[in-house]
Design a protein around this motif. Sequence first.
Motif, PDB file in Angstrom:
ATOM      1  N   GLU A 133       0.875  -1.328   0.021  1.00 13.08           N
ATOM      2  CA  GLU A 133       0.210   0.069   0.236  1.00 13.08           C
ATOM      3  C   GLU A 133       0.871   1.459  -0.024  1.00 13.08           C
ATOM      4  O   GLU A 133       0.375   2.432  -0.351  1.00 13.08           O
ATOM      5  CB  GLU A 133      -0.743  -0.084   1.239  1.00 13.08           C
ATOM      6  CG  GLU A 133      -0.345  -0.039   2.375  1.00 13.08           C
ATOM      7  CD  GLU A 133      -1.397  -0.022   3.745  1.00 13.08           C
ATOM      8  OE1 GLU A 133      -1.632   0.826   4.162  1.00 13.08           O
ATOM      9  OE2 GLU A 133      -2.031  -1.132   3.839  1.00 13.08           O
ATOM     10  N   SER A 134       2.242   0.905   0.311  1.00 15.06           N
ATOM     11  CA  SER A 134       2.886   2.227   0.198  1.00 15.06           C
ATOM     12  C   SER A 134       3.746   2.307  -1.153  1.00 15.06           C
ATOM     13  O   SER A 134       4.553   3.127  -1.681  1.00 15.06           O
ATOM     14  CB  SER A 134       4.213   2.349   1.224  1.00 15.06           C
ATOM     15  OG  SER A 134       4.912   1.269   0.962  1.00 15.06           O
ATOM     16  N   GLY A 135       3.269   1.277  -2.126  1.00 11.01           N
ATOM     17  CA  GLY A 135       3.765   1.228  -3.362  1.00 11.01           C
ATOM     18  C   GLY A 135       5.224   0.795  -3.728  1.00 11.01           C
ATOM     19  O   GLY A 135       5.823   0.651  -4.616  1.00 11.01           O
ATOM     20  N   ALA A 149      -4.255  -2.199  -7.993  1.00 13.59           N
ATOM     21  CA  ALA A 149      -3.612  -3.139  -7.085  1.00 13.59           C
ATOM     22  C   ALA A 149      -3.359  -2.318  -5.711  1.00 13.59           C
ATOM     23  O   ALA A 149      -3.386  -2.510  -4.693  1.00 13.59           O
ATOM     24  CB  ALA A 149      -2.295  -3.742  -7.758  1.00 13.59           C
ATOM     25  N   LEU A 150      -2.703  -1.043  -6.058  1.00 14.17           N
ATOM     26  CA  LEU A 150      -2.359  -0.074  -4.942  1.00 14.17           C
ATOM     27  C   LEU A 150      -3.852   0.428  -4.003  1.00 14.17           C
ATOM     28  O   LEU A 150      -3.647   0.431  -2.973  1.00 14.17           O
ATOM     29  CB  LEU A 150      -1.741   1.202  -5.757  1.00 14.17           C
ATOM     30  CG  LEU A 150      -1.270   2.276  -4.532  1.00 14.17           C
ATOM     31  CD1 LEU A 150      -0.257   1.736  -3.797  1.00 14.17           C
ATOM     32  CD2 LEU A 150      -0.785   3.399  -5.168  1.00 14.17           C
ATOM     33  N   PHE A 151      -4.825   0.569  -5.033  1.00 10.25           N
ATOM     34  CA  PHE A 151      -6.094   1.013  -4.337  1.00 10.25           C
ATOM     35  C   PHE A 151      -6.426  -0.124  -3.335  1.00 10.25           C
ATOM     36  O   PHE A 151      -6.973  -0.069  -2.136  1.00 10.25           O
ATOM     37  CB  PHE A 151      -7.072   1.105  -5.386  1.00 10.25           C
ATOM     38  CG  PHE A 151      -8.594   1.549  -4.867  1.00 10.25           C
ATOM     39  CD1 PHE A 151      -8.787   2.773  -4.244  1.00 10.25           C
ATOM     40  CD2 PHE A 151      -9.335   0.470  -4.724  1.00 10.25           C
ATOM     41  CE1 PHE A 151      -9.936   3.081  -3.819  1.00 10.25           C
ATOM     42  CE2 PHE A 151     -10.539   0.674  -4.453  1.00 10.25           C
ATOM     43  CZ  PHE A 151     -10.922   1.992  -3.899  1.00 10.25           C
ATOM     44  N   GLU A 152      -6.190  -1.372  -4.079  1.00 12.41           N
ATOM     45  CA  GLU A 152      -6.728  -2.535  -3.309  1.00 12.41           C
ATOM     46  C   GLU A 152      -5.988  -2.685  -1.986  1.00 12.41           C
ATOM     47  O   GLU A 152      -6.821  -3.230  -0.997  1.00 12.41           O
ATOM     48  CB  GLU A 152      -6.889  -3.735  -4.146  1.00 12.41           C
ATOM     49  CG  GLU A 152      -7.717  -4.969  -3.512  1.00 12.41           C
ATOM     50  CD  GLU A 152      -9.182  -4.631  -3.453  1.00 12.41           C
ATOM     51  OE1 GLU A 152      -9.725  -5.000  -2.373  1.00 12.41           O
ATOM     52  OE2 GLU A 152      -9.804  -3.932  -4.238  1.00 12.41           O
ATOM     53  N   ALA A 153      -4.788  -2.806  -2.070  1.00 12.76           N
ATOM     54  CA  ALA A 153      -3.790  -2.848  -1.004  1.00 12.76           C
ATOM     55  C   ALA A 153      -4.034  -1.878   0.314  1.00 12.76           C
ATOM     56  O   ALA A 153      -4.244  -2.346   1.495  1.00 12.76           O
ATOM     57  CB  ALA A 153      -2.307  -2.679  -1.193  1.00 12.76           C
ATOM     58  N   THR A 178     -12.216  -3.751  -5.740  1.00 15.20           N
ATOM     59  CA  THR A 178     -11.873  -3.814  -7.318  1.00 15.20           C
ATOM     60  C   THR A 178     -12.312  -5.031  -7.639  1.00 15.20           C
ATOM     61  O   THR A 178     -11.978  -6.170  -7.130  1.00 15.20           O
ATOM     62  CB  THR A 178     -10.468  -3.663  -7.254  1.00 15.20           C
ATOM     63  OG1 THR A 178      -9.908  -2.411  -6.748  1.00 15.20           O
ATOM     64  CG2 THR A 178     -10.016  -3.465  -8.792  1.00 15.20           C
ATOM     65  N   VAL A 179     -13.222  -4.778  -8.993  1.00 14.13           N
ATOM     66  CA  VAL A 179     -13.706  -6.085  -9.672  1.00 14.13           C
ATOM     67  C   VAL A 179     -12.757  -6.456 -10.690  1.00 14.13           C
ATOM     68  O   VAL A 179     -12.335  -5.579 -11.656  1.00 14.13           O
ATOM     69  CB  VAL A 179     -14.902  -5.854 -10.136  1.00 14.13           C
ATOM     70  CG1 VAL A 179     -15.561  -6.926 -10.998  1.00 14.13           C
ATOM     71  CG2 VAL A 179     -16.025  -5.423  -9.269  1.00 14.13           C
ATOM     72  N   ARG A 180     -12.037  -7.514 -10.612  1.00 12.57           N
ATOM     73  CA  ARG A 180     -11.097  -8.174 -11.511  1.00 12.57           C
ATOM     74  C   ARG A 180     -11.661  -8.592 -12.994  1.00 12.57           C
ATOM     75  O   ARG A 180     -12.955  -9.076 -12.783  1.00 12.57           O
ATOM     76  CB  ARG A 180     -10.323  -9.371 -11.296  1.00 12.57           C
ATOM     77  CG  ARG A 180      -9.369  -8.920 -10.115  1.00 12.57           C
ATOM     78  CD  ARG A 180      -8.590 -10.084  -9.634  1.00 12.57           C
ATOM     79  NE  ARG A 180      -9.149 -11.185  -9.184  1.00 12.57           N
ATOM     80  CZ  ARG A 180      -8.490 -12.342  -9.064  1.00 12.57           C
ATOM     81  NH1 ARG A 180      -7.286 -12.388  -9.076  1.00 12.57           N
ATOM     82  NH2 ARG A 180      -8.990 -13.508  -8.328  1.00 12.57           N
TER      83      ARG A 180
END
Length: 540
Positions: free
Chosen positions: A54-56, A474-478, A448-450
């Motif tokens: 989540e920090s990238g 992915a960042l948003f989901e984390a 997030t919907v894959r």
Amino acid sequence: MNKPFAITLNPGSSLANRTGSWRTERPVYVDRLPPCNNQCPAGEDIQGWLFHAESGNYEKAWQHLTKDNPFPAIMGRVCYHTCEGACNRAKLDEAVGINSVERFLGDEAIKRGWKLVVPTAETGKHILIVGAGPSGMSAAYHLRRLGHRVTVYEAGPMLGGMMRFGIPKYRLPRDVLDAEMQRVIDLGVEVKLNAKVDNILETMQTGKFDAAFLAVGAHIGKRATIPAGAVSKIVDAVSVLRSMEHEDKPMLGRRVVVYGGGNTAIDVARTAKRMGAEPIIVYRRTRDKMPAHDFEVEEALQEGVMIKWLSTIKHAGDSSITVEKMELDANGFPQPTGEFETLEADSVVLALGQDVDLGLLNGVPGLEVTDGVVKVDANMMTGHAGIFAGGDMVPTERNITVAVGHGKKAARHIDAWLKGEKYEAPAKHQLATFERLNTWYYSDAPKTVRPMLDVIRRQSTFEEVQGGLDETNALFEARRCLSCGNCFECDNCYGVCPDNAVIKLGPGKRFEFNYDYCKGCGLCVAECPCGAINMEPENI
């Protein structure tokens, strides 16, 4: 310098008064066990690697993840992610897409060529692994990182075990499987293909191995007693799926009946559909009793697989089968009705479960085999000293995540045994429950919907069905992770303390309390978003 927004007292007066002498309870920073971590059969520190993601910092997240699981790109596709079922966020809106982020990290590692750390210190010990499936290769990975020499004997011509021969390509692309298998080999693990072990004691003695881990997969399909004509084509599901890895594909015909209700039955029916057949699954109970995962059943139905519920095969002819309709009794068990139906069928595929070939254990003293599996103790060692076992060979739920966890657990116990020690797993923290969270601090963030491959292409190709996340989502989901039970340095306790009793220790070091000035009001506990502070009685 501006004071934090919630400090209402003059710092000078607070420090002078030493309000800590008023306390009957004191706040204590704690680490609680996130429910996702607690649920993971592979023992991943899910919250730990999500923190980096989540920090990238995706590479650091991947390195953290692979301390426990060497196959994130594989597991991000085939794990049934029970961690998400335990996720506290599910009670707020929807569970964090842990599996999706894991797959993203695994795919990034393959794409960017991230490398695992090669051990520098060698122990001089040599361990034999029998079976190059998820459990065996997991054990090989962890033992190699501990500095042991590892040799894997695999009876088949390729690595992966049931990951390759039991999971279709539309769920697990082979380039992904190959990449993560190769990464283990690159650590210095030696693999011998087409090398079946017929006698474990002889192989250990000949190779001068110090210990062995047995991880033979369940490759033998169970049979059923079905009256059949002389030319009836009856095959087992494992053989069908295994043959898909070779040039000579199975000749099933157009009308294929699959007998069974597990995930393997679904896999073989969906495979037959992609080969141009019209598959029908015959299952003796109802959908809610089907052991296959519901999302797999739903995807099969979308693709045009037919399922005949409450039915059992009574006879197989050369071009048809006879099924008897069933009904559930008061206890939910299927009972025959005496009503029969004929279905056209070019072949019948039995998906009734699998057994393990235990022939390599013949003559080994001390071993105990019950119901086709090997008994092991809490250290995963069999009744014969130095021989350990895991995965499909032992009494357990049979799935890849459990097998990977067995490999890690066995590696730790083998390492300790070779040193004349006993491995003791660290004590678990108290579980971080939803009730300890202050969820109003977290913003709304829908899951997030894959993306999914369209149904038409799913019916005729082996392209991957389930898509992955890109870097943005992915960042948003984390970042949807609530960090249950573990401080993530939000500064709330620092901001709301009326007595300046919270001391910031710097990025990544969290906080500590100055008890000389804390009066035990408990405001920090009440306002901690993730439940990482506890009030404890004052020691007098």
